[in-house]
Design a protein around this motif. Structure first.
Motif, PDB file in Angstrom:
ATOM      1  N   ASP A 102      42.729  27.280  45.293  1.00  0.00           N
ATOM      2  CA  ASP A 102      41.778  28.392  45.287  1.00  0.00           C
ATOM      3  C   ASP A 102      42.304  29.537  46.145  1.00  0.00           C
ATOM      4  O   ASP A 102      43.136  29.316  47.047  1.00  0.00           O
ATOM      5  CB  ASP A 102      40.422  27.937  45.831  1.00  0.00           C
ATOM      6  CG  ASP A 102      39.794  26.835  44.990  1.00  0.00           C
ATOM      7  OD1 ASP A 102      40.281  26.599  43.868  1.00  0.00           O
ATOM      8  OD2 ASP A 102      38.826  26.221  45.465  1.00  0.00           O
ATOM      9  N   MET A 121      40.648  37.843  45.091  1.00  0.00           N
ATOM     10  CA  MET A 121      41.581  37.539  44.008  1.00  0.00           C
ATOM     11  C   MET A 121      43.017  37.901  44.390  1.00  0.00           C
ATOM     12  O   MET A 121      43.957  37.179  44.036  1.00  0.00           O
ATOM     13  CB  MET A 121      41.151  38.274  42.735  1.00  0.00           C
ATOM     14  CG  MET A 121      39.794  37.817  42.205  1.00  0.00           C
ATOM     15  SD  MET A 121      39.270  38.678  40.695  1.00  0.00           S
ATOM     16  CE  MET A 121      40.423  37.980  39.507  1.00  0.00           C
ATOM     17  N   SER A 124      45.347  35.359  46.362  1.00  0.00           N
ATOM     18  CA  SER A 124      46.080  34.275  45.694  1.00  0.00           C
ATOM     19  C   SER A 124      47.573  34.507  45.827  1.00  0.00           C
ATOM     20  O   SER A 124      48.059  35.622  45.634  1.00  0.00           O
ATOM     21  CB  SER A 124      45.713  34.214  44.206  1.00  0.00           C
ATOM     22  OG  SER A 124      44.403  33.761  44.031  1.00  0.00           O
ATOM     23  N   TRP A 129      50.164  29.795  42.305  1.00  0.00           N
ATOM     24  CA  TRP A 129      50.195  29.780  40.841  1.00  0.00           C
ATOM     25  C   TRP A 129      51.367  28.939  40.334  1.00  0.00           C
ATOM     26  O   TRP A 129      51.219  28.122  39.417  1.00  0.00           O
ATOM     27  CB  TRP A 129      50.298  31.211  40.304  1.00  0.00           C
ATOM     28  CG  TRP A 129      48.994  31.925  40.264  1.00  0.00           C
ATOM     29  CD1 TRP A 129      48.324  32.474  41.321  1.00  0.00           C
ATOM     30  CD2 TRP A 129      48.183  32.157  39.114  1.00  0.00           C
ATOM     31  NE1 TRP A 129      47.152  33.035  40.896  1.00  0.00           N
ATOM     32  CE2 TRP A 129      47.039  32.867  39.552  1.00  0.00           C
ATOM     33  CE3 TRP A 129      48.313  31.859  37.768  1.00  0.00           C
ATOM     34  CZ2 TRP A 129      46.028  33.265  38.676  1.00  0.00           C
ATOM     35  CZ3 TRP A 129      47.312  32.256  36.883  1.00  0.00           C
ATOM     36  CH2 TRP A 129      46.179  32.952  37.340  1.00  0.00           C
ATOM     37  N   ASN A 184      34.452  30.019  31.256  1.00  0.00           N
ATOM     38  CA  ASN A 184      34.862  31.010  32.258  1.00  0.00           C
ATOM     39  C   ASN A 184      34.069  30.827  33.543  1.00  0.00           C
ATOM     40  O   ASN A 184      33.087  31.514  33.791  1.00  0.00           O
ATOM     41  CB  ASN A 184      34.658  32.428  31.720  1.00  0.00           C
ATOM     42  CG  ASN A 184      35.416  32.653  30.427  1.00  0.00           C
ATOM     43  OD1 ASN A 184      36.562  32.260  30.318  1.00  0.00           O
ATOM     44  ND2 ASN A 184      34.768  33.268  29.452  1.00  0.00           N
ATOM     45  N   THR A 186      32.511  31.211  36.905  1.00  0.00           N
ATOM     46  CA  THR A 186      32.371  32.382  37.765  1.00  0.00           C
ATOM     47  C   THR A 186      31.690  32.072  39.090  1.00  0.00           C
ATOM     48  O   THR A 186      31.560  32.950  39.935  1.00  0.00           O
ATOM     49  CB  THR A 186      31.563  33.487  37.047  1.00  0.00           C
ATOM     50  OG1 THR A 186      30.315  32.935  36.608  1.00  0.00           O
ATOM     51  CG2 THR A 186      32.318  34.042  35.870  1.00  0.00           C
ATOM     52  N   ASP A 189      36.292  30.876  42.187  1.00  0.00           N
ATOM     53  CA  ASP A 189      37.496  31.363  41.527  1.00  0.00           C
ATOM     54  C   ASP A 189      38.467  30.207  41.255  1.00  0.00           C
ATOM     55  O   ASP A 189      39.219  29.789  42.130  1.00  0.00           O
ATOM     56  CB  ASP A 189      38.180  32.425  42.396  1.00  0.00           C
ATOM     57  CG  ASP A 189      39.244  33.190  41.618  1.00  0.00           C
ATOM     58  OD1 ASP A 189      39.663  32.693  40.557  1.00  0.00           O
ATOM     59  OD2 ASP A 189      39.648  34.274  42.059  1.00  0.00           O
ATOM     60  N   THR A 191      40.706  30.464  38.782  1.00  0.00           N
ATOM     61  CA  THR A 191      41.518  31.135  37.765  1.00  0.00           C
ATOM     62  C   THR A 191      42.857  30.449  37.514  1.00  0.00           C
ATOM     63  O   THR A 191      43.214  30.154  36.369  1.00  0.00           O
ATOM     64  CB  THR A 191      41.748  32.602  38.137  1.00  0.00           C
ATOM     65  OG1 THR A 191      40.495  33.229  38.387  1.00  0.00           O
ATOM     66  CG2 THR A 191      42.443  33.336  36.998  1.00  0.00           C
ATOM     67  N   SER A 192      43.627  30.197  38.561  1.00  0.00           N
ATOM     68  CA  SER A 192      44.951  29.591  38.351  1.00  0.00           C
ATOM     69  C   SER A 192      44.807  28.166  37.822  1.00  0.00           C
ATOM     70  O   SER A 192      45.561  27.738  36.939  1.00  0.00           O
ATOM     71  CB  SER A 192      45.767  29.611  39.640  1.00  0.00           C
ATOM     72  OG  SER A 192      45.144  28.846  40.658  1.00  0.00           O
ATOM     73  N   THR A 195      43.525  28.258  34.125  1.00  0.00           N
ATOM     74  CA  THR A 195      44.578  28.761  33.249  1.00  0.00           C
ATOM     75  C   THR A 195      45.638  27.690  33.005  1.00  0.00           C
ATOM     76  O   THR A 195      46.119  27.509  31.872  1.00  0.00           O
ATOM     77  CB  THR A 195      45.230  30.015  33.847  1.00  0.00           C
ATOM     78  OG1 THR A 195      44.224  31.002  34.108  1.00  0.00           O
ATOM     79  CG2 THR A 195      46.263  30.607  32.901  1.00  0.00           C
TER      80      THR A 195
END
Length: 292
Positions: A102, A121, A124, A129, A184, A186, A189, A191-192, A195
């Motif tokens: 995270d 964000m 990160s 990643w 998604n 929310t 986070d 995201t990585s 994905t």
């Protein structure tokens, strides 16, 4: 009909399985499911994990059914060489290891001002990643390729009744993905992480297509809220605890949910399943809609 016998359909007695990340969380649940039902399981984990302790526990669990466990902490190439030196085939590969990174600077994604959201964000790291994809996606690829000859051998084996191994589900790869790849999130986070798991879902299709000539099946499970080191479900202050009442199942997943799904996919019952991702989330994705 004999083919509809439950023990025959879901039996994995005598199967040889390899489970990465097999000493904790989902991996240990899966390992327990296989040894309890008579399979021989090679457990792979980081050197920092209590491998000997967990293998001993699995052997105790599996003894009544003839199941057993062996611990390993090797690199992928060394691991493949070790398994080849011990086994003529591998019935199922459970590529389960995973990590989550995270953003170091956290924020309330749903309500943070633009500047705070951007700062969170932006915090990160490139290395986070890279590490996430290396473990959550790339390692699945190389482990699957390294074990392909052993898996293909399992698919081609002939049982005492003349059935091909592929008819009994032998020669299967099960990758661990996540339902986070399908919505998604929310509230935090991811995201990585999400994905990388979406990439894993597509990797399932790519590998299944490449291995199709040998009928080495490739599938994935996409768990929702299930207790693990990454997701300490039930602990006070856990970020997901307040979301359980919004999941149709009204609970977190457990070892029967996870091990049961994987055994289904690896056994005769799932022998006709290939190239798909199975969501095991109690209906989480149905109600998430990108809002939670």
């Amino acid at each position: 009909m004999s083919t509809l016998n439950i023990e025959r359909l879901f039996g994995v007695r005598g199967y040889v399985a390899l489970v990465t990340g097999g000493t904790s969380g989902l991996g240990f649940m899966i390992s327990k499911g296989f040894v309890t039902n008579g399979a021989k399981v090679y457990v792979v984990a980081l050197p920092t994990e209590p491998i000997a302790e967990k293998v001993s526990e699995l052997n105790e669990i599996g003894r009544p059914a003839g199941g057993s466990a062996i611990g390993k902490k090797d690199s992928i190439a060394e691991l493949a060489s070790t398994i080849r030196s011990r086994e003529s085939h591998l019935d199922v590969l459970i590529s389960n290891a995973g990590i989550r990174r995270d953003p170091p600077v956290a924020c309330d994604v749903l309500s943070a001002p633009l500047s705070e959201l951007q700062a969170s964000m932006w915090s990160s790291r490139h290395s986070d990643w890279a590490d996430t994809f290396s473990v959550n996606t790339t390692a699945h690829y190389f482990l699957s390729v390294a074990m392909l000859p052993l898996l293909a051998a399992a698919s081609q084996t002939t049982s005492t009744d003349g059935r091909m191994g592929r008819e009994d589900g032998r020669g299967a790869i099960v990758l661990t993905s996540s339902c986070a790849s399908m919505h998604n999130a929310t509230n935090v986070d991811l995201t990585s992480y999400a994905t990388s798991k979406a990439a894993t879902d597509h990797l399932v299709k790519l590998l299944a297509a490449k291995f199709s000539r040998f009928y080495v099946r490739v599938v994935s499970i996409n768990p929702g809220f299930v207790p693990s080191k990454m997701n300490p479900v039930g602990e006070a202050g856990n970020m997901f605890s307040s979301l359980f009442d919004r999941v149709p199942a009204r609970r977190a997943g457990n070892e029967e949910d996870i091990a049961g799904t994987v055994i289904y996919l690896a056994s005769r019952a799932g022998a006709y399943i290939d190239g798909v991702s199975i969501c095991v989330d109690g209906g989480r994705v149905l109600v998430a809609n990108g809002q939670e």
